[in-house]
Scaffold this motif. Sequence first.
Motif, PDB file in Angstrom:
ATOM      1  N   PHE A  10       0.832  -1.203   0.000  1.00 49.01           N
ATOM      2  CA  PHE A  10       0.000   0.000   0.000  1.00 49.01           C
ATOM      3  C   PHE A  10       0.867   1.253   0.000  1.00 49.01           C
ATOM      4  CE2 PHE A  10      -3.419  -2.704   2.099  1.00 49.01           C
ATOM      5  CZ  PHE A  10      -4.264  -2.679   1.010  1.00 49.01           C
ATOM      6  N   LEU A  11       1.924   1.245   0.838  1.00 43.33           N
ATOM      7  CA  LEU A  11       2.805   2.404   0.943  1.00 43.33           C
ATOM      8  C   LEU A  11       3.478   2.697  -0.390  1.00 43.33           C
ATOM      9  CD1 LEU A  11       3.807   4.342   3.214  1.00 43.33           C
ATOM     10  CD2 LEU A  11       5.752   2.806   3.511  1.00 43.33           C
ATOM     11  N   SER A  12       3.920   1.653  -1.076  1.00 41.54           N
ATOM     12  CA  SER A  12       4.568   1.811  -2.372  1.00 41.54           C
ATOM     13  C   SER A  12       3.598   2.369  -3.404  1.00 41.54           C
ATOM     14  CB  SER A  12       5.118   0.459  -2.827  1.00 41.54           C
ATOM     15  OG  SER A  12       5.964   0.585  -3.934  1.00 41.54           O
ATOM     16  N   ARG A 303      -0.763  -8.935  13.516  1.00 44.11           N
ATOM     17  CA  ARG A 303      -2.213  -8.857  13.707  1.00 44.11           C
ATOM     18  C   ARG A 303      -2.796  -7.494  13.351  1.00 44.11           C
ATOM     19  NH1 ARG A 303      -0.936 -11.942  18.523  1.00 44.11           N
ATOM     20  NH2 ARG A 303      -1.089 -10.058  19.808  1.00 44.11           N
ATOM     21  N   VAL A 304      -1.929  -6.520  13.051  1.00 46.99           N
ATOM     22  CA  VAL A 304      -2.411  -5.178  12.719  1.00 46.99           C
ATOM     23  C   VAL A 304      -2.949  -5.172  11.286  1.00 46.99           C
ATOM     24  CG1 VAL A 304      -1.762  -2.741  12.465  1.00 46.99           C
ATOM     25  CG2 VAL A 304      -0.736  -4.131  14.284  1.00 46.99           C
ATOM     26  N   PRO A 305      -4.131  -4.603  11.036  1.00 47.83           N
ATOM     27  CA  PRO A 305      -4.632  -4.521   9.656  1.00 47.83           C
ATOM     28  C   PRO A 305      -3.642  -3.767   8.772  1.00 47.83           C
ATOM     29  CG  PRO A 305      -6.376  -4.002  11.218  1.00 47.83           C
ATOM     30  CD  PRO A 305      -5.107  -4.090  12.012  1.00 47.83           C
ATOM     31  N   PRO A 306      -3.350  -4.283   7.570  1.00 47.81           N
ATOM     32  CA  PRO A 306      -2.310  -3.674   6.731  1.00 47.81           C
ATOM     33  C   PRO A 306      -2.532  -2.207   6.412  1.00 47.81           C
ATOM     34  CG  PRO A 306      -2.840  -5.872   5.932  1.00 47.81           C
ATOM     35  CD  PRO A 306      -3.832  -5.564   7.003  1.00 47.81           C
ATOM     36  N   ARG A 307      -3.768  -1.796   6.135  1.00 47.39           N
ATOM     37  CA  ARG A 307      -4.002  -0.381   5.823  1.00 47.39           C
ATOM     38  C   ARG A 307      -3.705   0.501   7.030  1.00 47.39           C
ATOM     39  NH1 ARG A 307      -6.441   0.665   0.928  1.00 47.39           N
ATOM     40  NH2 ARG A 307      -7.394  -1.142  -0.116  1.00 47.39           N
ATOM     41  N   LEU A 308      -4.073   0.034   8.225  1.00 49.11           N
ATOM     42  CA  LEU A 308      -3.776   0.789   9.444  1.00 49.11           C
ATOM     43  C   LEU A 308      -2.273   0.856   9.669  1.00 49.11           C
ATOM     44  CD1 LEU A 308      -4.564   2.223  12.062  1.00 49.11           C
ATOM     45  CD2 LEU A 308      -4.856  -0.050  13.117  1.00 49.11           C
ATOM     46  N   LEU A 309      -1.579  -0.251   9.430  1.00 50.36           N
ATOM     47  CA  LEU A 309      -0.128  -0.273   9.591  1.00 50.36           C
ATOM     48  C   LEU A 309       0.539   0.682   8.614  1.00 50.36           C
ATOM     49  CD1 LEU A 309       2.172  -1.632  11.120  1.00 50.36           C
ATOM     50  CD2 LEU A 309       2.128  -3.473   9.428  1.00 50.36           C
ATOM     51  N   CYS A 310       0.025   0.758   7.393  1.00 49.34           N
ATOM     52  CA  CYS A 310       0.548   1.704   6.401  1.00 49.34           C
ATOM     53  C   CYS A 310       0.360   3.141   6.875  1.00 49.34           C
ATOM     54  CB  CYS A 310      -0.152   1.473   5.063  1.00 49.34           C
ATOM     55  SG  CYS A 310       0.245   2.684   3.795  1.00 49.34           S
ATOM     56  N   ARG A 311      -0.855   3.474   7.345  1.00 48.75           N
ATOM     57  CA  ARG A 311      -1.131   4.853   7.791  1.00 48.75           C
ATOM     58  C   ARG A 311      -0.303   5.206   9.023  1.00 48.75           C
ATOM     59  NH1 ARG A 311      -6.498   3.263   6.592  1.00 48.75           N
ATOM     60  NH2 ARG A 311      -6.960   2.952   8.809  1.00 48.75           N
ATOM     61  N   THR A 312      -0.123   4.248   9.935  1.00 51.03           N
ATOM     62  CA  THR A 312       0.690   4.501  11.135  1.00 51.03           C
ATOM     63  C   THR A 312       2.130   4.793  10.758  1.00 51.03           C
ATOM     64  OG1 THR A 312      -0.737   3.055  12.434  1.00 51.03           O
ATOM     65  CG2 THR A 312       1.438   3.544  13.337  1.00 51.03           C
TER      66      THR A 312
END
Length: 397
Positions: A10-12, A303-312
Amino acid sequence: MNALDRAFAFLSDRGPEPFMVGHVLDFPAASFTLDALRARVAERAPRLEPLRVAAVPGARSWTRTAPPRAGLHVSGERVDGRLAEATDAAQRRPLPGRPAPRWDLRLLTCRTEKVQRVCFRIEHAITDGVGAAHLLAALLADEPCEGPHPYRPPVRRRRGSASWAATWPLGKLPDRETVPAGSDAARSGQVAMAYADVAEAELRAVASRWGVTVNDVYLAAVAGALAALQEQRTGRARDLRVVMPMSVRLRGASLAPGNAALPAIVRLPCTAAPRQRLEDLAGQTLAHKGSGLREGGWRTLLRVPPRLLCRTTERAGFRLAASHINLNGTYRVLDAPLLGGGVYALNSPGMLGYFSLLRTAETARLTVVHDRSLVAAADLPKLWVEAVAELAGTVTG
C-alpha cells in the motif's frame, strides 16, 4: 504475504515512486563484464522466488510476474570520475514496470577509483534488508555462503506484545526528537550516499574491550557522529530517536519472499560522553532482549490490519534509521573479491537519513544514504570513524 508485506505494498502504491530496499556492493575495477554479469543473472534469477513475484496492493498472496529478463533488469555504464554522482542517479532510476518483477541491478565501472559497483534494488514489499543480502548472494556469489545469521527465538518464550506496542508511536514524532539540530525537517527529494570503512577487527576489539556487542559500538559511534554534526552546526546537540529493524527471519527462510523484521525505536544518547553512550545503548539492548520485545512484538505487528499499519508508518514520520547486517564472511563474484557494501535506498515517508553497517570478514562499512536537507550529512561517515577511534582510545591523524 504477511501484514507488513501488504502494508508496504500500500505504501509503495501511494507514493510517487516504489518503496524500495537495496544493497551496493563494491569489487575491484575490471573484475567482470556486463555480459558476464547478465549471464549469471539469467541463469539464477528464474530459480529465486522473490525475483519473480509481485506484491499487488490489496492482495493477500504473491502474484506471479512475467519471467525476469537479464536484458531488462541488468544494465551498466562507465562512470570514470563520477562514481558518486552515478550512484546517486542509480537510486532515481525507475524500476521495471509490471508485468515485469520490480527489481534491477546496475553495474557502475569506475577505473579512476578502481571500483566496480553493483547497485541492487527491489520493492520493499518483496523483502527486507537481510532478505536482500541473502538474495543478492544467491544471485551473484560463486559459491554458497552463510550470509546473515538466522533469527533464533528463545527457548523460553516471553510475552512482550505490550512492550513493543508501548514503544511504537501512534502519532507523529516531534522534530526535536528525530531531526538533528541545524537540519531542515522537510525532505528535498535529492538523495546522496556517503560511506567510510574500518577494519572489522577494530570494531570487534572495541566491543571486546568494553564487554559489549559490535552493534552497541556501532550505535554509540552513530550517536557520537550525530553529536559532532549538531555541535558543528549549532553549538549544541540533542538526543535523537531512530528506528532500527530487528530481524526475525528464521533458518530456512533466507530466500523466501516477504518481510521478517520488527521496527524498534532506539534512543541515541548524543548528549552523553562517549563511554556513557556505550553503556546507555548496551543497556537498551539488554532491556530489549529481556522484555521479549522482538518475539511478542512481531506477533502483535502481524495482527495489525495492513491499511492501518501503512497509515501509522506514514504518520510516525521517522526521520532517521539504522541497520546492521553481518555477512559472516565474504564471497566472490565471477572470481572477484567483495570489498565492501551497504544498504541502498531512502524513500520511506519523511526519512532524512539511513545509517547502515555492513560487515564482511575484513571490512566494516558505514554507509549513510541521506536527503540533502540533512545538512553536512556527507561528513557523518568520517565523524563515525572518529567516534569509533575515540571509543578505542586511539587518536586519529
